[in-house]
Design a protein around this motif. Sequence first.
Motif, short mmCIF file in Angstrom:
data_model
loop_
_atom_site.label_atom_id
_atom_site.label_comp_id
_atom_site.label_asym_id
_atom_site.label_seq_id
_atom_site.Cartn_x
_atom_site.Cartn_y
_atom_site.Cartn_z
N PHE A 336 0.83 -1.20 0.00
CA PHE A 336 0.00 0.00 0.00
C PHE A 336 0.87 1.26 0.00
O PHE A 336 0.54 2.26 -0.65
CB PHE A 336 -0.95 -0.01 1.20
CG PHE A 336 -2.25 -0.69 0.92
CD1 PHE A 336 -3.38 0.03 0.55
CD2 PHE A 336 -2.37 -2.07 0.99
CE1 PHE A 336 -4.58 -0.60 0.28
CE2 PHE A 336 -3.56 -2.71 0.72
CZ PHE A 336 -4.67 -1.97 0.35
N LEU A 337 1.99 1.21 0.73
CA LEU A 337 2.89 2.36 0.71
C LEU A 337 3.52 2.53 -0.67
O LEU A 337 3.70 3.66 -1.14
CB LEU A 337 3.98 2.20 1.76
CG LEU A 337 3.55 2.41 3.21
CD1 LEU A 337 4.72 2.14 4.16
CD2 LEU A 337 3.01 3.82 3.43
N GLY A 392 -0.08 8.04 3.41
CA GLY A 392 -0.44 6.67 3.08
C GLY A 392 -0.15 5.68 4.18
O GLY A 392 -0.58 4.52 4.10
N LEU A 393 0.54 6.14 5.25
CA LEU A 393 0.94 5.21 6.30
C LEU A 393 -0.25 4.65 7.08
O LEU A 393 -0.34 3.43 7.28
CB LEU A 393 1.91 5.92 7.25
CG LEU A 393 2.47 5.05 8.40
CD1 LEU A 393 3.21 3.85 7.84
CD2 LEU A 393 3.35 5.88 9.31
N ARG A 394 -1.17 5.50 7.52
CA ARG A 394 -2.30 5.01 8.33
C ARG A 394 -3.20 4.07 7.54
O ARG A 394 -3.58 3.01 8.05
CB ARG A 394 -3.08 6.18 8.90
CG ARG A 394 -2.31 6.95 9.98
CD ARG A 394 -3.17 7.93 10.71
NE ARG A 394 -4.23 7.25 11.46
CZ ARG A 394 -5.16 7.90 12.18
NH1 ARG A 394 -5.17 9.22 12.21
NH2 ARG A 394 -6.07 7.23 12.84
N PRO A 395 -3.59 4.42 6.29
CA PRO A 395 -4.37 3.43 5.53
C PRO A 395 -3.61 2.12 5.31
O PRO A 395 -4.21 1.04 5.36
CB PRO A 395 -4.63 4.14 4.19
CG PRO A 395 -4.51 5.59 4.49
CD PRO A 395 -3.46 5.69 5.55
N ALA A 396 -2.30 2.22 5.10
CA ALA A 396 -1.49 1.00 4.90
C ALA A 396 -1.46 0.16 6.16
O ALA A 396 -1.57 -1.08 6.11
CB ALA A 396 -0.08 1.38 4.47
N ARG A 397 -1.33 0.81 7.31
CA ARG A 397 -1.33 0.06 8.58
C ARG A 397 -2.70 -0.55 8.85
O ARG A 397 -2.81 -1.66 9.37
CB ARG A 397 -0.94 1.00 9.72
CG ARG A 397 0.52 1.46 9.65
CD ARG A 397 0.87 2.37 10.78
NE ARG A 397 0.78 1.69 12.07
CZ ARG A 397 1.01 2.30 13.24
NH1 ARG A 397 1.34 3.58 13.27
NH2 ARG A 397 0.92 1.63 14.37
#
Length: 410
Positions: A336-337, A392-397
Amino acid sequence: MASRLMQFMRLARMALISLWAFRLRSLFVIVATGLGIASLTIIVAAVDGAQRKAIEMTDSFGPDAAFVIGGDIFSRALGRRTMSLTWSDVRALRQSLPGAYLVVPLRAVGNISLRYGNRNTTASLIIGATENYATAWNWPLSEGRDLNEEDILRAAKVTILGAEVARDLFGDESPLGKTIQANGTPLTVIGLLSERGLTTGHGVSVDNRLVAPITTLQQRFGLDRQYFRSLRVKFHDVHNMHANVENLRSYLRKLHNLAPGQPDDFTILTADEILKFLSMLRGSLVAFLGVTATVAILVGGFVLANLFYLSVSERAQEIGIRRAFGARSGAIMTQFLCEAVALTLLGALLGQVLGLSLGQLLERLEILEIQLSFKIFLLSMGSAVAIGLIFGLRPARQAAKLDPIQALRS
């Protein structure tokens, strides 16, 4: 190391496949990011252009010179005189001002119609000066000679042409010895100024001018014979300019009989003053465009985050299947990242094209000065990577933390 690189390449490939599958959503992210990067591109190019302009202007002004203008150009109080400099000032400064070796008074008339044969043009200014005009402005002559004392005493009908005026009237032909008509007054060309290629704050080329004896302007153009608008003073000691300027100010105040506390009826400009003023303008430009760029980048980042949250929800089954087949949460997050960074990098490329195109347009319209550099590319790509990783970090997590069973049921 090689296996990790292969794994990363495989995840990057899967990320690109996913982006193509959701290409409309990807396009929104690219455009939103591109607008933010376009703003950043313009601000970097404009600030660099302003810095270049400041250096050019201060270099052409000269570090050893002061420019005195009649009246206080900063306050412009109602009823304040602007014609406060006289010939007696010039004589006194030439005789008694410590450290000064050149004092040149100046007058100017704007929008002068010029004609040579069947060629016509308009000069933005005709400058009236005493001898050594080119020396006073550090402006070399490409042909001919400077004004001399005899030209001033006789009010000679002679002129020195700026490069743009000479090109308009004579093309590639040498203008020396030719006679032109300036508002109907015949002037013989004795010199040609080298081309500087600079523009004034009003977007007028400094090469679009001609110079004549100040006495000739007073006689032929009906100017006041006692007062003039400005003068140029040059000093021997360039390292002691602050003291030189203070001496000049004190002496002019004494010559004008100004009492203590009474404001100056003149303005003194130096290269340092011009640089400070331009730096202040550049700071205002940075503040204005910086806020615009920050807002645009944040908008792009929020668009990316929201669309990726939506993507995580819509791709829950895909994520669940991958987790069921053994994909680790770190691999999901990395994919995702990679998707986020790929989109922002594409947005950066789009933004640079938009920003540079708009910057060129603003420069042609003489609204901004821009300068292109590799720094623009590095800052844009670095900002794009930062946007992708941060937003993009929070959606990826969130995608990485999905429970595979719950994801398959959704």
